[in-house]
Design a protein around this motif. Structure first.
Motif, short mmCIF file in Angstrom:
data_model
loop_
_atom_site.label_atom_id
_atom_site.label_comp_id
_atom_site.label_asym_id
_atom_site.label_seq_id
_atom_site.Cartn_x
_atom_site.Cartn_y
_atom_site.Cartn_z
N VAL B 187 104.59 144.55 -23.45
CA VAL B 187 103.64 145.50 -22.87
C VAL B 187 102.24 144.93 -23.03
N VAL B 188 101.57 144.70 -21.91
CA VAL B 188 100.18 144.24 -21.97
C VAL B 188 99.34 145.50 -22.09
N ALA B 189 98.87 145.79 -23.32
CA ALA B 189 98.30 147.10 -23.59
C ALA B 189 96.83 147.20 -23.18
N SER B 190 96.03 146.23 -23.55
CA SER B 190 94.61 146.35 -23.23
C SER B 190 93.93 145.00 -23.33
N PHE B 191 92.70 144.96 -22.88
CA PHE B 191 91.91 143.74 -22.93
C PHE B 191 90.53 144.11 -23.44
N GLU B 192 90.11 143.45 -24.50
CA GLU B 192 88.75 143.69 -25.00
C GLU B 192 87.91 142.48 -24.63
N ALA B 193 86.97 142.69 -23.71
CA ALA B 193 86.12 141.58 -23.30
C ALA B 193 85.07 141.34 -24.38
N THR B 194 84.79 140.08 -24.65
CA THR B 194 83.75 139.80 -25.64
C THR B 194 82.44 139.38 -24.99
N GLY B 195 82.52 138.54 -24.02
CA GLY B 195 81.28 137.90 -23.56
C GLY B 195 80.64 138.50 -22.32
N GLY B 196 81.17 139.59 -21.77
CA GLY B 196 80.61 140.09 -20.52
C GLY B 196 80.78 139.05 -19.43
N ASP B 197 79.69 138.74 -18.73
CA ASP B 197 79.78 137.78 -17.63
C ASP B 197 79.67 136.34 -18.10
N VAL B 198 79.41 136.15 -19.38
CA VAL B 198 79.21 134.79 -19.88
C VAL B 198 80.55 134.06 -19.88
#
Ligand SMILES: Cc1cc2nc3c(=O)[nH]c(=O)nc-3n(C[C@H](O)[C@H](O)[C@H](O)COP(=O)(O)OP(=O)(O)OC[C@H]3O[C@@H](n4cnc5c(N)ncnc54)[C@H](O)[C@@H]3O)c2cc1C
Ligand SMILES: Nc1ncnc2c1ncn2[C@@H]1O[C@H](COP(=O)(O)O)[C@@H](O)[C@H]1O
Lengths: 249, 328
Positions: B187-198
């Motif tokens: 199950v691909v539960a979630s994604f936490e982005a770290t860098g925004g557009d960088v």
């Protein structure tokens, strides 16, 4: 819960690599060997899981030659309960390695198998997901942290631009990267205890390697470049060089 | 030789590393006499991006469009790629050596029962066969490989191969897939982005890396400013010392136990240049070092160095880069 951790013996990361006489592998003289750094993270992750659950057994497993016993003993000294050495050839063909490991792991069928994300020699970054595929188990790679929850392992996997959270039902295979599992040092007591822990040795069910090294070379020496100058006054010249000479601005 | 380039899409775009793989496949196929195809997986609207891939050298683009393929899925994607490879009868299959590519390729290798060469930095054709070169020991050596299986399966390190635009469009055809996503265990539960557009340090064409010489995490605004001045292709990196100190996230670490990067331009700011750090960045195109110690080992690999206090040099550098970009 029983956990198997696959570990590999590799040259210390400080090693200065020289090409051996065969022209296809490194000159091993004077090289110090250690447990691959990511495998240390994986051993640590297994030990912490066992400690948190308060039960279970951690087995470390390696495919290699007799010298790999030393690496297994290091893991036992950290706190692993037992060790298995599969005697066999190690090649850059990770699928051949994965097959030998799968033949062993398939028998004991543990709920959790941990590996390093990549071995610090060939840097192939493949044995974990290959092993999982051969065993028909779900797998998460490059995991910096995980928790067990309701018969599943919840993994924080490092991908471009962030962390992906994956839930895998057990039994599962997880490859560990640098993150929460800073490895412990073996205590003197641990080192003494390791000598008495079981270390089994058996012939690997080896598969032939289909990835052959034709030649090994050192990278071209990067010529030491120029010191453009000292302090902030050197900046305009640096920018000019980056633009006109290196063509990168 | 028939070569398949397996490409990625993210937020409606095909990232640079994937375009590089198509171009590499096209030039290898050309050299060997043959054709390069691209395989694009995604949600129902992914077909819109397919035709554009011809511009990078794909003669044909196969599209697998399905709701369950909108995002990378470690159980679903390998199956679909396997189907495309088996139906197409390819001699070689190339993927980008991104996190996704390096996760997918080994699973695919096991499904096809062929070996895999990850992170190729050079590829050529000799006597009708592919010659592959890859770094080992974190870039301290390179090996040339012979693959004794078909198809030859490899991932290509980002930023090393050139994405070349060419004339000519691609034929687009759809790959009919039958999927049963309910049977996929993960199950691909979630994604936490770290860098925004960088861009991620592993993919960025320009990298600004900071080390312990930065003194304090607060000072990273200096590097942020420089990165911003360098444009949208620039990302941030870090030495292990500052990651271990908790100043920067793990994802930014460059080196033996971090990411291996090969940007066109790498700035090492207040980084001494320990062997494990060099391992991760020595294949960069141009290396610039700023360090107040003239004997710092980083100067041995840097193309250009400034000896001095980074707190004076970096702001000036940012200013000069801004001025340059303003001139156009
Ligand atoms: C198994 C293992 C794996 C490792 N993996 C990695 C890895 O993946 N990546 C990695 O980076 N390291 C790795 N290391 C650690 C590595 O050995 C070094 O300790 C680390 O790279 C040092 O980081 P640094 O250059 O930021 O710090 P330092 O070595 O402390 O260097 C700081 C530099 O900043 C300069 N400086 C200080 N103040 C100023 C100023 N005001 N202006 C300009 N310059 C200044 C100093 O002259 C110095 O050269 C690993 C080590 C081991 C044992
Ligand atoms: N010979 C081996 N014996 C046991 N485990 C191995 C071996 N080779 C690789 N591994 C495991 O697979 C991981 C990834 O290795 P690799 O795919 O070779 O980069 C390592 O970190 C180990 O956990």
């Amino acid at each position: 819960m029983n956990i198997i951790v696959c570990i590999k013996r590799v040259p210390d990361t400080e090693t200065r690599i020289r090409v051996g006489d065969d022209g296809t592998s490194i000159d091993e003289s004077g090289v110090k060997y250690v447990m691959s750094p990511y495998d240390e993270f994986a051993v640590e992750a297994a030990l912490r899981t066992k400690e948190e659950l308060g039960e279970g057994e951690v087995t470390v497993l390696t495919l290699g030659d007799d010298a790999s016993q030393e690496t297994l003993r290091t893991a036992l000294a950290m706190g692993a309960d037992k060790a298995v050495l599969l005697q066999g050839d190690v090649s850059p063909d990770g699928l051949a390695t994965a097959k030998a490991l799968a033949a062993e792991i398939g028998e004991s069928d543990p709920p959790l198998v941990l590996l390093g994300v990549k071995a610090a020699d060939d840097d192939q970054q493949q044995v974990g997901p290959m092993l999982a595929t051969l065993l028909g188990r779900p797998c998460a790679t490059a995991v910096s942290n995980f928790e067990l929850k309701d018969g599943a392992v919840v993994c924080h996997s490092e991908v471009e631009g962030g962390t992906q959270v994956l839930e895998l039902p057990l039994p599962a295979v997880v490859t560990i990267t640098k993150g929460e599992f800073e490895p412990r040092y073996a205590s003197l007591k641990g080192i003494m205890a390791a000598k008495r822990k079981p270390l089994e040795t058996r012939e690997a069910q080896s598969a032939p390697s289909r990835l052959e090294v034709k030649s090994m070379e050192l990278p071209p020496e990067r010529e030491a470049g120029k010191i453009v100058g000292e302090g902030a006054d050197a900046v305009p010249e640096l920018v000019r060089l980056l633009r006109e000479e290196a063509n990168v601005l | 030789m028939k070569i398949l380039a397996v490409v990625e899409q993210r937020d409606g775009e095909v990232p640079g590393a994937s375009r590089e793989v198509i171009s590499a496949a096209a030039s290898l196929a050309e050299e060997a006499g043959g054709e390069a195809h691209a395989l694009l997986l995604g949600g129902p609207e992914v077909s819109e991006q397919a035709a554009a891939l011809g511009a990078f050298g794909a003669a044909r683009v196969k599209v697998a469009a399905h709701d369950a393929l909108a995002e990378y899925h470690p159980d679903g994607y390998p199956q679909v790629v396997r189907q495309a490879v088996e139906e197409g009868g390819y001699d070689a299959v190339l993927l980008p050596a991104t996190s996704q590519g390096k996760d997918l390729a080994p699973r695919l290798a096991a499904l096809l029962d062929v070996p895999l060469a990850q992170d190729i930095t050079r590829a050529s054709v000799a006597e009708g066969a592919l010659e592959l070169f890859r770094p080992v020991y974190a870039g301290k050596a390179f090996t040339q490989l012979k693959v004794d299986a078909s198809p030859v399966l490899a991932t290509l390190r980002p930023n090393v191969f050139q994405a070349q635009e060419r004339d000519g469009g691609a034929e687009v055809e759809s790959l009919e897939v039958e999927l049963d996503p309910d049977s996929w265990p993960t199950v691909v539960a979630s994604f936490e982005a770290t860098g925004g557009d960088v861009p991620d340090v592993a993919e960025a064409a320009v990298v600004v890396s900071g080390g312990r010489g930065m003194k304090d995490p607060e000072n990273w605004n200096l590097l942020e400013d420089l990165r911003e001045a360098l444009g949208s292709e620039a990302g941030l990196g870090a030495s292990r010392a500052v990651v271990d100190a908790g100043w920067r996230p793990h994802g930014e670490q460059v080196g033996q136990t971090g990411k291996t990067v090969a940007p066109k331009l790498y700035f090492a700011i207040g980084i001494s240049g320990a062997i494990q750090h060099l391992a991760g960045m020595r294949t960069a195109g141009t290396i610039v070092a700023v360090n107040r110690d003239p004997d710092a080992p980083i100067f041995k690999v840097a193309d250009y160095g400034i000896v001095g206090d980074l707190f004076e040099v970096v702001p000036r550098l940012t200013q000069e880069v801004r001025d340059l970009k303003a001139q156009g």
